[in-house]
Design a protein around this motif. Structure first.
Motif, PDB file in Angstrom:
ATOM      1  N   SER A 147      -3.205   9.873   4.747  1.00 15.36           N
ATOM      2  CA  SER A 147      -4.114   8.765   4.426  1.00 15.36           C
ATOM      3  C   SER A 147      -3.303   7.504   4.154  1.00 15.36           C
ATOM      4  O   SER A 147      -2.204   7.579   3.593  1.00 15.36           O
ATOM      5  N   ASN A 148      -3.846   6.376   4.525  1.00 23.17           N
ATOM      6  CA  ASN A 148      -3.183   5.063   4.413  1.00 23.17           C
ATOM      7  C   ASN A 148      -1.985   4.962   5.361  1.00 23.17           C
ATOM      8  O   ASN A 148      -1.209   3.998   5.276  1.00 23.17           O
ATOM      9  N   GLY A 149      -1.828   5.975   6.254  1.00 23.44           N
ATOM     10  CA  GLY A 149      -0.648   6.033   7.127  1.00 23.44           C
ATOM     11  C   GLY A 149      -0.379   4.733   7.866  1.00 23.44           C
ATOM     12  O   GLY A 149       0.748   4.228   7.855  1.00 23.44           O
ATOM     13  N   ALA A 150      -1.428   4.163   8.493  1.00 21.85           N
ATOM     14  CA  ALA A 150      -1.201   3.009   9.372  1.00 21.85           C
ATOM     15  C   ALA A 150      -0.822   1.752   8.611  1.00 21.85           C
ATOM     16  O   ALA A 150      -0.098   0.914   9.122  1.00 21.85           O
ATOM     17  N   TRP A 151      -1.326   1.611   7.397  1.00 22.78           N
ATOM     18  CA  TRP A 151      -1.105   0.318   6.740  1.00 22.78           C
ATOM     19  C   TRP A 151      -0.245   0.403   5.475  1.00 22.78           C
ATOM     20  O   TRP A 151      -0.125  -0.576   4.742  1.00 22.78           O
ATOM     21  N   ALA A 152       0.352   1.571   5.237  1.00 21.42           N
ATOM     22  CA  ALA A 152       1.186   1.668   4.028  1.00 21.42           C
ATOM     23  C   ALA A 152       2.525   0.956   4.219  1.00 21.42           C
ATOM     24  O   ALA A 152       3.024   0.830   5.334  1.00 21.42           O
ATOM     25  N   ASN A 153       3.078   0.494   3.101  1.00 24.22           N
ATOM     26  CA  ASN A 153       4.428  -0.080   3.093  1.00 24.22           C
ATOM     27  C   ASN A 153       5.418   0.929   2.534  1.00 24.22           C
ATOM     28  O   ASN A 153       6.608   0.875   2.819  1.00 24.22           O
ATOM     29  N   VAL A 154       4.892   1.841   1.694  1.00 25.69           N
ATOM     30  CA  VAL A 154       5.747   2.771   0.964  1.00 25.69           C
ATOM     31  C   VAL A 154       5.156   4.173   1.076  1.00 25.69           C
ATOM     32  O   VAL A 154       3.952   4.356   0.852  1.00 25.69           O
ATOM     33  N   TYR A 155       6.007   5.152   1.410  1.00 26.13           N
ATOM     34  CA  TYR A 155       5.523   6.522   1.610  1.00 26.13           C
ATOM     35  C   TYR A 155       6.292   7.472   0.694  1.00 26.13           C
ATOM     36  O   TYR A 155       7.520   7.440   0.660  1.00 26.13           O
ATOM     37  N   ILE A 156       5.563   8.302  -0.043  1.00 28.49           N
ATOM     38  CA  ILE A 156       6.214   9.370  -0.810  1.00 28.49           C
ATOM     39  C   ILE A 156       6.283  10.561   0.147  1.00 28.49           C
ATOM     40  O   ILE A 156       5.244  11.078   0.578  1.00 28.49           O
ATOM     41  N   ILE A 157       7.492  10.965   0.481  1.00 26.41           N
ATOM     42  CA  ILE A 157       7.657  11.994   1.521  1.00 26.41           C
ATOM     43  C   ILE A 157       8.391  13.209   0.949  1.00 26.41           C
ATOM     44  O   ILE A 157       9.382  13.061   0.228  1.00 26.41           O
ATOM     45  N   PHE A 158       7.894  14.376   1.313  1.00 28.54           N
ATOM     46  CA  PHE A 158       8.517  15.616   0.837  1.00 28.54           C
ATOM     47  C   PHE A 158       9.322  16.244   1.973  1.00 28.54           C
ATOM     48  O   PHE A 158       8.850  16.317   3.114  1.00 28.54           O
ATOM     49  N   ALA A 159      10.529  16.673   1.638  1.00 26.21           N
ATOM     50  CA  ALA A 159      11.394  17.279   2.662  1.00 26.21           C
ATOM     51  C   ALA A 159      12.315  18.292   1.993  1.00 26.21           C
ATOM     52  O   ALA A 159      12.585  18.213   0.787  1.00 26.21           O
ATOM     53  N   GLN A 160      12.796  19.233   2.800  1.00 27.44           N
ATOM     54  CA  GLN A 160      13.699  20.273   2.281  1.00 27.44           C
ATOM     55  C   GLN A 160      15.133  19.769   2.413  1.00 27.44           C
ATOM     56  O   GLN A 160      15.622  19.585   3.529  1.00 27.44           O
ATOM     57  N   VAL A 161      15.797  19.562   1.276  1.00 22.43           N
ATOM     58  CA  VAL A 161      17.205  19.160   1.343  1.00 22.43           C
ATOM     59  C   VAL A 161      18.017  20.408   1.699  1.00 22.43           C
ATOM     60  O   VAL A 161      17.828  21.474   1.098  1.00 22.43           O
ATOM     61  N   ILE A 193       0.859  -1.186   0.000  1.00 24.16           N
ATOM     62  CA  ILE A 193       0.000   0.000   0.000  1.00 24.16           C
ATOM     63  C   ILE A 193       0.898   1.240   0.000  1.00 24.16           C
ATOM     64  O   ILE A 193       1.946   1.253   0.649  1.00 24.16           O
ATOM     65  N   GLY A 194       0.451   2.251  -0.734  1.00 20.40           N
ATOM     66  CA  GLY A 194       1.224   3.487  -0.824  1.00 20.40           C
ATOM     67  C   GLY A 194       0.559   4.623  -0.054  1.00 20.40           C
ATOM     68  O   GLY A 194      -0.654   4.607   0.181  1.00 20.40           O
ATOM     69  N   ALA A 195       1.362   5.604   0.345  1.00 19.93           N
ATOM     70  CA  ALA A 195       0.837   6.811   1.001  1.00 19.93           C
ATOM     71  C   ALA A 195       1.647   8.004   0.512  1.00 19.93           C
ATOM     72  O   ALA A 195       2.709   7.830  -0.109  1.00 19.93           O
ATOM     73  N   TYR A 196       1.129   9.188   0.805  1.00 22.77           N
ATOM     74  CA  TYR A 196       1.727  10.419   0.260  1.00 22.77           C
ATOM     75  C   TYR A 196       1.788  11.440   1.384  1.00 22.77           C
ATOM     76  O   TYR A 196       0.745  11.869   1.900  1.00 22.77           O
ATOM     77  N   GLY A 197       2.987  11.801   1.795  1.00 20.00           N
ATOM     78  CA  GLY A 197       3.129  12.687   2.954  1.00 20.00           C
ATOM     79  C   GLY A 197       3.641  14.060   2.584  1.00 20.00           C
ATOM     80  O   GLY A 197       4.847  14.258   2.403  1.00 20.00           O
ATOM     81  N   LEU A 198       2.714  14.996   2.470  1.00 20.74           N
ATOM     82  CA  LEU A 198       3.075  16.373   2.132  1.00 20.74           C
ATOM     83  C   LEU A 198       2.757  17.295   3.318  1.00 20.74           C
ATOM     84  O   LEU A 198       3.574  18.113   3.731  1.00 20.74           O
ATOM     85  N   THR A 199       1.560  17.119   3.894  1.00 17.86           N
ATOM     86  CA  THR A 199       1.073  18.048   4.922  1.00 17.86           C
ATOM     87  C   THR A 199       1.858  17.940   6.227  1.00 17.86           C
ATOM     88  O   THR A 199       2.223  16.845   6.658  1.00 17.86           O
ATOM     89  N   GLU A 200       2.091  19.104   6.844  1.00 16.12           N
ATOM     90  CA  GLU A 200       2.760  19.162   8.155  1.00 16.12           C
ATOM     91  C   GLU A 200       1.942  20.053   9.081  1.00 16.12           C
ATOM     92  O   GLU A 200       1.076  20.802   8.606  1.00 16.12           O
ATOM     93  N   PRO A 201       2.246  20.027  10.389  1.00 20.04           N
ATOM     94  CA  PRO A 201       1.451  20.853  11.309  1.00 20.04           C
ATOM     95  C   PRO A 201       1.403  22.322  10.879  1.00 20.04           C
ATOM     96  O   PRO A 201       0.359  22.964  10.961  1.00 20.04           O
ATOM     97  N   SER A 202       2.517  22.856  10.383  1.00 24.61           N
ATOM     98  CA  SER A 202       2.515  24.283  10.018  1.00 24.61           C
ATOM     99  C   SER A 202       2.453  24.485   8.505  1.00 24.61           C
ATOM    100  O   SER A 202       2.594  25.600   8.018  1.00 24.61           O
ATOM    101  N   ALA A 203       2.282  23.415   7.746  1.00 20.94           N
ATOM    102  CA  ALA A 203       2.250  23.537   6.284  1.00 20.94           C
ATOM    103  C   ALA A 203       1.091  22.719   5.719  1.00 20.94           C
ATOM    104  O   ALA A 203       1.229  21.524   5.460  1.00 20.94           O
TER     105      ALA A 203
END
Ligand SMILES: Cc1cc2nc3c(=O)[nH]c(=O)nc-3n(C[C@H](O)[C@H](O)[C@H](O)COP(=O)(O)OP(=O)(O)OC[C@H]3O[C@@H](n4cnc5c(N)ncnc54)[C@H](O)[C@@H]3O)c2cc1C
Length: 454
Positions: free
Chosen positions: A101-115, A61-71
C-alpha cells in the motif's frame, strides 16, 4: 507530533473512517501506523530527525513492505536478502515485495529482509535508492483510489545507517507495528459502521413500499437492531481495550531510552484483545454492509449509491493486517501460552465447576443486568472447561486442531465483548450518560452470545 494518547488515536481513526473514502483511509492508516511507527519506536535519533518531521507533516509518504510472493501470512519466511558490503558501509538488497500500500507514491519504505539469508531485519529504504524499483499499480476489487504495487530490489544499495534497530530484530518491529495496525483497523471499522448505519437508517425511513416506510417492517427493524447492537458492542470492546492499553502505557517512564520498546511490550500484553478488535470490527462491518445492501434492495446494488463500493472495499479488512484466520490462531495461541504459564485460572475453574453448576445464579434485583452478568460468568466457566479438555486431549498439538482453536477463539472473543458491553451499558445508565435502551442492547447481545456458546 502532538504526543497524544492512544485513546485519541482511536477517536481520530474512527473519524477519518466516517469520511466515506476507504482509499484515503488506507493511505492515512498506512502513513500513521505501519509506515511510520517502526521509525518512531525503533529508529535512532538521526533516523527520527531525518524522516519523522516530513512524514508527520505529510510532506513524505510512508509504506511498509513485508509481504512477498511466497510469504503472505507466513510473513517471516520472506526470501528478500540483505548482505553487508565488504567495506561495511551498505547493505545490498535483492528480492521482491508485493501488494504494498502507498507503493506508487511513497518516499520512504520500511522493508524487511533476511540479513545473510536468515536474520530477519528491517531497513528504511529511500525512494531514490539505486537498484530499487516500484512496480505497476494492481487492479483491485476495492479501495481503488489507494495505491498497491510491487517493489523490486536489484542490488539495491541501502546505507548501514538505514538499518532499523538491530540485525535479526525484524520480527519484533513487524509484529509491534502490526499489533497497533490491526487495532486501528478495528477502530476504523467502528467509525465506518456508525456512518453506514446512519445512512441505512435514513434510507429505510425514507423508502416507502406497500404505502409505508420500509423501516416499519419487522424484518427490517431486526436488521437495523442487529447493526446497532454490533456497533455498540464493537465500541464497548474497542474502547475498553484502548483504555487498558493506555493505562499500561501511562505506567511507563517517558524519559527512559527504552520508552518505545516498553510501549511495544505494553501493546503486546494486549495482543489477544487487539486481534479480537480486528476480527470483531471487520466481521461486524461485513454484516452491516451486507444487510445494509439488502435493506436498500436493488438500489444498494447500484454504484450510484455508496454501499456497493463500500462493500467491495471493505472485503480486504478480513484479509490484511493478519487474516482473520491468523488472528484467531493468535488468540488461542496466546491463551495456550497463558495456560502453560498458569496465568489463567483454569485449575481453579475446573476445581469449582461442580459447585458452580449446582449453585443458583447470583440474583441482584438492584442490578438491571444481573442475569447477563451470570450468563457471562457461566460462559467463562464453560469456555475454560472446554479449553482445559482440549489441552488435555491435544496438549501443545492443539494449535494444529484449527477448527477447534477457532471455536475457542470465538468463545473468548464473544465473552470479552459481552462483558465489555454489560459493564459499559450499566455504567452509562448509572451515570446518566446514556439512554436505558443500551441495557436492552446488552441483554439482546448477551442472549445471542449465550446461545452461540451453547
Ligand atoms: C490491497 C492490499 C494491500 C496490502 N498492503 C500491504 C502492505 O502495505 N504491506 C504488506 O506487507 N502487505 C500488504 N498486503 C498483503 C496482505 O497483508 C496479505 O495479502 C495477507 O497477509 C495475506 O497473505 P496472502 O495474500 O499471501 O494469503 P495467504 O497467506 O496465502 O493465505 C491464504 C488463505 O490461507 C489462510 N491461511 C494462511 N496461513 C494459515 C494458517 N497458518 N492457518 C490457517 N489459515 C491460514 C489465510 O487466512 C487465507 O485465508 C496487502 C494486500 C492487499 C490485498
Amino acid at each position: 507530533g502532538l504526543d497524544l494518547d492512544k485513546i485519541t488515536t482511536v477517536i481520530v481513526i474512527e473519524s477519518v473512517a466516517t469520511g466515506r473514502s476507504t482509499s484515503f483511509l488506507t493511505t492515512f492508516s498506512v502513513q500513521t501506523a505501519i509506515g511510520m511507527l517502526p521509525i518512531v519506536w525503533f529508529g535512532t535519533k538521526e533516523q527520527k530527525e531525518k524522516y519523522l518531521p516530513k512524514l508527520v507533516a505529510g510532506e513524505w509518504i510512508g509504506a511498509y513492505g513485508l509481504t512477498e510472493p511466497s510469504a503472505g501470512s507466513d510473513a517471516l519466511s520472506g526470501k528478500t536478502k540483505a548482505v553487508l558490503t565488504e567495506d561495511g558501509k551498505d547493505y545490498i538488497i535483492n528480492g521482491e515485495k508485493i501488494f504494498i500500500s502507498n507503493g506508487a507514491w511513497a518516499n520512504v519504505y520500511i522493508i524487511f529482509a533476511q540479513v545473510d539469508g536468515f536474520k530477519f531485519s528491517a531497513f528504511i529504504v529511500d525512494r531514490d535508492t539505486p537498484g530499487f524499483e516500484v512496480g505497476p499499480e494492481e487492479k483491485k476489487m476495492g479501495i481503488k483510489g489507494s495505491s498497491t504495487t510491487s517493489l523490486k530490489f536489484m542490488d539495491a544499495k541501502v546505507p548501514v545507517e538505514n538499518l532499523l534497530y538491530e540485525v535479526g530484530k525484524g520480527a519484533t518491529i513487524a509484529f509491534n507495528s502490526l499489533n497497533l495496525g490491526r487495532f486501528k483497523l478495528g477502530a476504523a471499522e467502528l467509525g465506518g459502521m456508525k456512518e453506514t448505519i446512519t445512512y441505512i437508517i435514513n434510507y429505510a425511513l425514507d423508502r416507502k413500499q406497500f404505502g409505508q416506510s420500509i423501516s416499519n417492517f419487522d424484518v427490517i427493524k431486526g436488521k437495523l437492531a442487529q447493526m446497532v447492537i454490533l456497533a455498540y458492542t464493537s465500541d464497548s470492546m474497542i474502547y475498553r481495550t484502548v483504555g487498558l492499553i493506555q493505562d499500561e502505557i501511562d505506567t511507563l517512564d517517558k524519559s527512559s531510552e527504552k520508552y518505545y520498546l516498553d510501549m511495544g511490550a505494553a501493546m503486546e500484553k494486549y495482543a489477544i484483545e487487539t486481534s479480537m478488535a480486528k476480527i470483531y470490527g471487520s466481521e461486524s462491518m461485513t454484516y452491516v454492509l451486507d444487510e445494509g445492501i439488502q435493506t436498500m434492495g436493488g438500489y444498494g446494488f447500484m454504484e450510484e449509491y455508496p454501499l456497493a463500493s463500500a462493500y467491495r472495499s471493505d472485503r480486504i479488512n478480513r484479509i490484511w493486517e493478519g487474516s482473520n484466520e491468523i488472528n484467531r490462531q493468535i488468540i488461542t495461541g496466546y491463551m495456550m501460552k497463558k495456560a502453560l504459564l498458569e496465568n489463567l485460572p483454569i485449575r481453579e475453574a475446573i476445581g469449582k465447576i461442580d459447585a458452580f453448576l449446582t449453585k443458583p445464579p447470583d440474583r441482584n434485583d438492584t442490578d438491571p443486568l444481573w442475569r447477563e452478568k451470570n450468563a457471562v460468568d457461566t460462559g467463562k466457566q464453560m469456555s475454560l472447561f472446554l479449553f482445559h479438555k482440549a489441552l488435555n486431549e491435544f496438549g501443545q498439538d492443539l494449535k494444529h486442531e484449527q477448527q477447534l482453536t477457532e471455536i475457542l477463539a470465538n468463545m473468548f472473543m464473544e465473552l470479552f465483548t459481552a462483558e465489555s458491553t454489560i459493564s459499559r451499558a450499566k455504567y452509562s445508565v448509572d451515570t446518566k450518560q446514556a439512554d436505558p435502551i443500551v441495557l436492552d442492547i446488552a441483554r439482546a447481545h448477551t442472549a445471542g452470545v449465550s446461545l452461540s456458546l451453547l
